[in-house]
Motif scaffolding. Structure first.
Motif, mmCIF file in Angstrom:
data_model
loop_
_atom_site.group_PDB
_atom_site.id
_atom_site.type_symbol
_atom_site.label_atom_id
_atom_site.label_comp_id
_atom_site.label_asym_id
_atom_site.label_seq_id
_atom_site.Cartn_x
_atom_site.Cartn_y
_atom_site.Cartn_z
ATOM 1 N N LEU A 268 0.835 -1.197 0.000
ATOM 2 C CA LEU A 268 0.000 0.000 0.000
ATOM 3 C C LEU A 268 0.869 1.246 0.000
ATOM 4 O O LEU A 268 1.941 1.256 0.599
ATOM 5 N N ASP A 269 0.379 2.293 -0.666
ATOM 6 C CA ASP A 269 1.050 3.569 -0.521
ATOM 7 C C ASP A 269 0.363 4.302 0.628
ATOM 8 O O ASP A 269 -0.423 3.727 1.355
ATOM 9 N N ASN A 270 0.652 5.544 0.794
ATOM 10 C CA ASN A 270 0.077 6.282 1.922
ATOM 11 C C ASN A 270 -1.111 7.132 1.488
ATOM 12 O O ASN A 270 -1.322 8.231 1.998
ATOM 13 N N ALA A 271 -1.900 6.618 0.556
ATOM 14 C CA ALA A 271 -3.108 7.318 0.131
ATOM 15 C C ALA A 271 -4.036 7.467 1.335
ATOM 16 O O ALA A 271 -4.028 6.631 2.249
ATOM 17 N N SER A 272 -4.825 8.504 1.327
ATOM 18 C CA SER A 272 -5.675 8.783 2.490
ATOM 19 C C SER A 272 -6.580 7.603 2.831
ATOM 20 O O SER A 272 -6.829 7.329 4.010
ATOM 21 N N ALA A 273 -7.070 6.886 1.828
ATOM 22 C CA ALA A 273 -7.941 5.733 2.100
ATOM 23 C C ALA A 273 -7.180 4.607 2.791
ATOM 24 O O ALA A 273 -7.761 3.854 3.567
#
Length: 100
Positions: free
Chosen positions: A14-19
């Protein structure tokens, strides 16, 4: 009730996207109990996220004309760009340098 468990390891990157870092998602951390590991990429490192390369190519090569006159035209242009991207990904690479 027995807990289901994976027989092979599974890692979700996962990246650090808000979701991905939202409070609602944090409840999903219990996935480790069934053998699913969540691995977060470091912040501000799109070069480590392979999908970013795909989106960049789709955005700048397959969808270069950004001015559309309607939402239908936008949808059609995006569909065409993603179809070209899909076709490119499905082509077999003759060597690892091409694949990268």
């Amino acid at each position: 009730m027995p807990v289901w468990e994976r027989h092979r390891p599974c890692t979700v990157v996962l990246d650090n996207a808000s979701a991905h870092v939202a409070e609602a998602f944090k409840g999903r951390r219990q996935l480790a109990k069934i053998g699913v590991e969540l691995f977060y990429l470091p912040p501000y490192s799109p070069e480590l996220n392979d999908i970013e390369l795909v989106w960049r190519q789709a955005k700048y090569q397959d969808y270069p004309q950004r001015a559309q006159t309607s939402t239908d035209a936008i949808g059609e242009a995006v569909d065409q760009a993603m179809t070209r991207q899909r076709d490119r990904i499905r082509q077999p690479a003759t060597n690892f340098t091409q694949a990268a």
